[in-house]
Design an enzyme around this catalytic site. Structure first.
Site, short mmCIF file in Angstrom:
data_model
loop_
_atom_site.label_atom_id
_atom_site.label_comp_id
_atom_site.label_asym_id
_atom_site.label_seq_id
_atom_site.Cartn_x
_atom_site.Cartn_y
_atom_site.Cartn_z
N ARG A 185 -2.57 -1.40 7.47
CA ARG A 185 -3.17 -0.54 6.45
C ARG A 185 -2.45 0.80 6.34
O ARG A 185 -2.35 1.37 5.26
CB ARG A 185 -4.67 -0.38 6.72
CG ARG A 185 -5.38 -1.70 6.46
CD ARG A 185 -6.88 -1.67 6.65
NE ARG A 185 -7.43 -2.94 6.13
CZ ARG A 185 -8.70 -3.31 6.21
NH1 ARG A 185 -9.59 -2.52 6.79
NH2 ARG A 185 -9.09 -4.47 5.71
N TYR A 239 -4.60 -4.70 -2.21
CA TYR A 239 -4.39 -5.62 -1.08
C TYR A 239 -4.60 -4.96 0.27
O TYR A 239 -4.81 -3.78 0.37
CB TYR A 239 -3.07 -6.39 -1.17
CG TYR A 239 -1.74 -5.67 -1.20
CD1 TYR A 239 -1.57 -4.37 -0.78
CD2 TYR A 239 -0.61 -6.38 -1.63
CE1 TYR A 239 -0.32 -3.78 -0.79
CE2 TYR A 239 0.64 -5.79 -1.64
CZ TYR A 239 0.78 -4.49 -1.22
OH TYR A 239 2.02 -3.92 -1.23
N GLU A 240 -4.63 -5.82 1.30
CA GLU A 240 -4.95 -5.38 2.67
C GLU A 240 -6.36 -4.78 2.71
O GLU A 240 -6.64 -3.84 3.46
CB GLU A 240 -3.88 -4.37 3.13
CG GLU A 240 -3.67 -4.24 4.62
CD GLU A 240 -3.40 -5.54 5.34
OE1 GLU A 240 -2.59 -6.36 4.85
OE2 GLU A 240 -4.01 -5.75 6.40
N GLY A 241 -7.27 -5.37 1.90
CA GLY A 241 -8.64 -4.85 1.77
C GLY A 241 -8.71 -3.86 0.64
O GLY A 241 -8.09 -2.80 0.73
#
Lengths: 596, 596
Positions: free
Chosen positions: A295, A439-441
Site C-alpha cells: 500500500r 487497487y490494493e483496497g
C-alpha cells in the site's frame, strides 16, 4: 512531451537532515550504507528513469498491450528497457542479500519507486508486482520454495503477479471460488478465473510466478479458508531450471482508463500446478503481512504522478503567456504576462507543491517506520514501529492517492485546453493516477481500515503513541518565535483530529455504521494533520540549517514558505471536516434505501 | 452498459412547484405553453435520448471520429441518429418561431439539454454548437444574414461552430492572429488556423456555418480589434441554396481524453469567404452576449454526466454484494450484504444526489432568470434579472462542472476495479466530464470573472439583490419549526459568504492580485451557499406539498432528507473555505517565482 527532473535534493534533505537515517545503526543492515552510496544509487535511478523509462511512457500509453495467439505483447521498447533494468541491477535494491539483493532499506527504496512511478507507472508495475511476489515467498515460503524462486525474482529475470480478485469477489475475498486440489509430489492443481491481474502475462521475462489465492477442498467457510499458492507460468525444477509450460493462460486483456502499458489480464488456471506458500488456510494472513509495503507502493504512485504533473504544469505556467496580472502588467516586454502571475494558477501549483513535498516526507517517515519494524533487534521497539506504520498505511495509500489524483487534475487544468489533448501528456497522468485510488483496497476500504481496524482495535494505542510524538515536537518548539506559524497550524489540525477521534470512539459504542459514514472525512483529517506535522518538522529543520549558516538559503526559504502556505491553505481544512462528521454521519446511516 | 432514467418527476417538481414557471405570463411567449405541452416535450426528449442517443455513447467513444481524405467521419450510427434528431424537431425547441423554432423558454430547454448531455455528450455537442451559432447570428446578424442562415440552423439541416482559439491564444483573445481582408460584394477573405474546434467538420449535415473571430486590417490592438464572421463550409446564395465549397478545411483531429464522438478539429481558413456579423471590431462583444447561455450549457454537461454516473453507481451499489455492514449482517439470505450498507458508499452516493438535485434546481432558476432577462417587457426587471444571471453564470459553469466531475469520480469509485475498465462505462463519464471544467473559459477564469467582473464591477449590486432574496426567504420561514435545520444551514453558509465577500472587497483596494488567489474558494462558497438556498426552498416546497395532503409522500420525504444531508455535509464546508481565503491568499501572491 513531459519532462522530468528527479527531486534528488529533496530526497537528500529528507534522508540526511529531516530523518537523519544514518543515525539508525541499531537497525540491521543500516551500517552497510552511507549517504555517498545512497546518493549514487538515487542518481543512477534518476538517470535510468529519465533516460529510459520516461521516453516510453506516452508511446506505451498510446500503443498499449496486445494479446495475440494467446501471448501478451508489451509496447515497443519495453523489452529492451526491462532488460536494461535487470542488467543494471535496479530490481535488486531492497531485496535480501541472501538471494542476490542489495539489502537497502525501504527508506531508500521508496524514493527509487517514486522516480519509477513518475516516469512510467505502467512499466514500473512489472517489477513492482514482482517485488510483491518476492516479499510473500520470502516471508512465508519454505526454504525449498525460496531457493527455487527468489534468486530469479530478485534479479528480475522472472517476474511475479498477485492473483486475488475474481469477477464477483474484489474486496470480499471470502467469496472466492478458485479451487486447489492436492495432487502428487506435494503439488496442488489450481482451477479458476482471476481478473484485473496486473502484469499477468507479457514478453519481458522468460517466466512469471503467479501468486494465487485459492480454496483447498477441506477449507473452512470465509476468509479463514483461503490458501496461497505459487503457480509458475513455466514449471520449474528444484534447481531453478525450466520444464514444460503450466496449464494457465491470459484469456483476455482488460481495456482500461489508463496504465495501458501494463498488461492487466484475465487469468485462467486449468488444473495448473502450484505449491503451497505457508500453512493451509493461512493465505490471507500471508497476503496481509505484505500489505503495508504494497500500500505504501501504491501511495507512492499517487505521489510520483502528482510530482511529474506538477513539474510540467509549472514549466507550462512559466512559458505560457495569456492576459495580464490583476495588479497591472508584470512582463511589459511581452504582449501578455506568463500565466504564473495569476492567483488561481499559483494557488493550484502551490497546492500541488505543498502536497508533494509533504507527502514525500511522510513516505520517508513511513518507510523508516517499516524499516524499524523489520530490522530493529529490540522487538518491543519493532512492534511499536509496526503499529504506527500500520496506522499510517491507509494515509499513505488512501489520503495520498486521493489528493495526488486531485493534484494531477489541477496540473492538467493549468494547461487549459492543451491539458485535455494527448499531445501534452497531462491527461495520461490523470488517467494513470486514477487506478491508485482503487487497487490494493479502494480508498473507501482504506478509510474503513483506518477507523475500524487501526484506530479502534488497539483502543487507540498507535494513535496515542503518534500523538505523543506530535505533542513533544510542539513542546520542543513552542518557545521559538520563528516556529509560531507552523506550530499554530499543527495544533489547530491536531485539535480537530482529537475532536473527530472522540466522535468515532463514541460512535463505536452506539452504532458502528456511523464509523463507516465518518471514515473518509476522518482519513482526510489525519492525512492533513500528519502532513502538517511533517511540514512543521521540515520548517524546524530548515530554520536550523539557516541558523547554522547553510549557503543553500533558497532551498530552505522555499521550504519555509511552502510550510507557511500549507498551514494557511491545507491545514485549515480540518475544521469543516470535523463538523461534517458530526453533522452528516447520522443522516447518511439513516437514509432509507428506497429513498436513494 | 450504463442505463438511464430521465429525471422527469424532478423536472416537473422544479417547473410546476418550485419555480412555478406558468405564473410568468408577463414574459413574452410564456403564455404559449403549459405543463401538459412541456411534459409531452420532456417525455419525447427522454425517449429519444434514452433510445437513440444512449446506445451510441460507448460505441462512439470507442470508435471516435476519423479524418479520411480531408473529410471527417463520425462514429457508426451518428448520421442516422442525427437525421432522426432533425426530423423529430428536437433542434428547434428554444429557437425563434420566426425562423421555424418552437419558441420554448430556456427553463424548459435546459432540461432537454441535461438529458442529451447525460446520454451522449459528444453527440449532443453537434446541435449544441449549432445553437451557439444560431444565437450569435440571431442577436447580431443583419436581416439578410438571418434569412440566409437561421432557418437551416434552426431546423438542424445545417450545423454551426465557434472558432475562437488559436494555439497561442486561448483565454487571451487579444493575441489572435487570424485575419479578415475585405473583398468584393461585402465579403471578407478569412485566413488563419484555429484549434480545438468542436464539431469542426463531420458528415452529419450538408453544410456547416463556422463563426470565426478574426482581425480586420484596420483593427485596433487588443480585444477591441476583433470581428466576428460567418464562414460557411459550402458557400450559400441569398435564398439559402448552396454554391461551391469554401476554401477551408479540417487539417487534423485533436486526440483527446474524452468526447471522442465529437470531432474536435484544427481548422484552416485559406482566404475563405465570410460575412461580417454585427459591427466591425465588435466581435468579442457579440460572443459575450451569448456567453451566459453557452456557459449554462456547459454547466449542464457537468450536471448531466454527474446524474447518469450517479444512477449507475446506485444500481451497482444495490446489486453488488461484498462484506457485511459494520453493525452486523443486513441481508442474511445472501453470502454478503449489498455495498449500499457501507457508510462510505452511502456518503458518496448521497453527496452526488444532493449535488445533482440541488444543481438541477439552480439550473432551472438560472434559466428562468435568463428568460426574464430576455422576455420581460419591463426593461428594469429584465435588466435586474440579467445582472443576477450574469452573477451566477460562473457558478452554474465553474462550480457545477468542478463538483460534477468529482461526483463522476466518486461514482466510478463505487464500482471499485470495475469502474476503471471501459466495459462499465463509468470511466468514460469521468473522461467526458473533464472537458467541461476547461472549455468555454476554464473554471479558474470563471472564478476570476465572478470576483473581478460580476462581484466588483457593479459594486456588489447583483450579489446584494440576490442576498435580499435569501434574506426574505429566511425571514418568511424563520418561524416554522420544521424549517429550522434548513434555515440554520443556509444562514451559516450565507454568513461565511458575507465574510469572504468582505475579504474580496478589501483586497481589491489593497492588492488586486489577492482577489485572484482567493477566487476559487470564493466561487465554491457562493456555489455551496446558492445550492443551500435551493435546498432550503425545495424543503419548504416539499413541506407545503405534504401539508396540503399530497399522496406522493416518498418523493417529498426524499427531498427533505436530502436537504438535511446537504446542510450537514455540503453547507458546512464554507467555514474552512472562508478561513482558507484569509489565511493563504497573501502567501499565494507573495510566493517568489524562483521558489516555485
Amino acid at each position: 512531451m513531459p519532462t522530468y527532473q528527479a527531486p534528488i535534493r529533496d530526497y537528500q534533505f529528507i534522508l540526511n537532515e529531516l530523518l537523519n537515517v544514518y543515525q539508525y545503526t541499531d537497525l540491521k543492515g543500516f551500517d552497510e550504507f552511507d549517504s555517498e552510496l545512497v546518493d549514487a544509487i538515487l542518481q543512477g535511478v534518476a538517470d535510468f528513469t529519465t533516460e529510459v523509462m520516461l521516453p516510453l511512457n506516452a508511446s506505451g500509453d498510446l500503443q498499449g498491450c496486445k494479446l495475440e495467439d494467446g501471448k501478451v505483447i508489451t509496447p515497443d521498447g519495453f523489452i529492451d528497457a526491462y532488460q536494461q533494468y535487470v542488467d543494471n541491477g535496479w530490481a535488486t535494491l531492497t531485496c535480501d542479500v541472501e538471494y542476490g539483493g542489495q539489502g537497502l532499506p525501504e527508506v531508500v527504496g521508496v524514493f527509487a519507486t517514486e522516480m519509477k512511478s513518475s516516469t512510467n507507472m505502467a512499466f514500473a508495475m512489472y517489477p513492482g508486482l514482482t517485488h510483491g511476489a518476492y516479499a510473500a515467498i520470502h516471508a512465508h515460503g519454505s526454504d525449498e520454495l525460496k531457493n527455487k524462486y527468489l534468486p530469479k525474482l530478485v534479479s528480475g529475470e522472472w517476474t511475479g503477479t498477485m492473483n486475488l480478485t475474481e469477477s464477483h469477489a474484489g474486496t470480499d475475498l471470502a467469496l472466492l471460488r478458485t479451487k486447489a486440489e492436492p495432487v502428487e509430489d506435494g503439488l496442488f492443481a489450481i482451477s479458476g478465473e482471476k481478473i484485473f491481474i496486473s502484469s499477468g502475462d507479457h514478453d519481458l521475462a522468460e517466466n512469471i510466478v503467479h501468486l494465487v489465492l485459492a480454496k483447498l477442498p477441506d477449507a473452512p467457510e470465509g476468509v479463514k479458508g483461503i490458501s496461497l499458492f505459487a503457480v509458475p507460468k513455466i514449471m520449474v525444477n528444484g534447481d531453478g531450471s525450466l520444464r514444460e509450460a503450466n496449464t494457465l493462460h491470459a484469456a483476455a486483456l482488460e481495456h482500461k482508463m489508463g496504465i495501458h502499458g501494463n498488461s492487466t489480464c484475465v487469468m485462467v488456471f486449468n488444473n495448473a500446478k502450484g505449491e503451497l506458500i505457508g500453512e493451509p488456510h493461512q493465505g490471507l494472513r500471508a497476503m496481509f503481512t505484505m500489505m503495508n509495503q504494497a500500500r505504501l507502493g501504491v501511495g507512492i504512485q499517487g505521489l510520483g504522478l502528482s510530482e511529474i504533473a506538477y513539474q510540467n504544469a509549472l514549466t507550462y505556467a512559466k512559458e505560457r503567456i495569456q492576459g495580464r496580472a490583476l495588479s497591472g502588467a508584470k512582463q511589459t516586454e511581452q504582449k501578455a504576462d506568463s500565466i504564473l502571475v495569476h492567483g488561481d494558477v499559483r494557488r493550484m501549483l502551490l497546492s500541488q507543491k505543498a502536497l508533494n513535498q509533504g507527502a514525500r516526507a511522510l513516505m520517508g517517515q513511513q518507510a523508516l517506520w517499516l524499516d524499524q519494524a523489520e530490522r530493529n533487534v529490540d522487538t518491543v521497539k519493532a512492534k511499536q514501529a509496526h503499529a504506527i506504520a500500520a496506522l499510517f498505511t491507509p494515509i499513505v495509500k488512501g489520503f495520498v492517492t486521493d489528493q495526488g489524483f486531485k493534484a494531477c487534475v489541477d496540473a492538467q487544468q493549468v494547461f487549459g485546453g492543451h491539458g485535455y489533448i494527448n499531445e501534452w501528456g497531462m491527461e495520461q497522468f490523470v488517467r494513470d493516477c486514477r487506478i491508485a485510488m482503487i487497487y490494493e483496497g479502494t480508498n473507501g476500504v482504506q478509510a474503513l481500515d483506518l477507523v475500524g481496524r487501526k484506530l479502534l482495535s488497539d483502543k487507540g494505542a498507535a494513535l496515542m503513541a503518534w500523538s505523543e510524538m506530535v505533542k513533544s515536537f510542539i513542546e520542543q518548539h513552542a518557545g521559538n518565535d520563528d516556529m509560531q506559524p507552523f506550530i499554530g497550524g499543527l495544533m489547530k489540525a491536531a485539535a480537530d483530529l482529537e475532536r473527530a477521534t472522540g466522535y468515532i470512539v463514541k460512535a463505536a459504542q452506539t452504532n458502528p455504521d456511523l464509523i463507516g459514514a465518518a471514515s473518509m472525512a476522518y482519513m482526510q483529517i489525519l492525512g492533513i494533520t500528519s502532513l502538517a506535522w511533517m511540514w512543521a518538522r521540515m520548517a524546524a529543520t530548515s530554520l536550523e540549517a539557516l541558523a547554522n549558516g547553510s549557503d543553500d538559503t533558497a532551498f530552505y526559504q522555499e521550504k519555509l514558505k511552502t510550510a507557511k502556505f500549507y498551514m494557511g491553505y491545507w491545514a485549515v481544512q480540518t475544521g469543516s471536516l470535523a463538523r461534517q462528521i458530526e453533522a452528516s454521519s447520522q443522516d447518511i446511516v439513516e437514509f432509507e434505501e428506497e429513498l436513494f
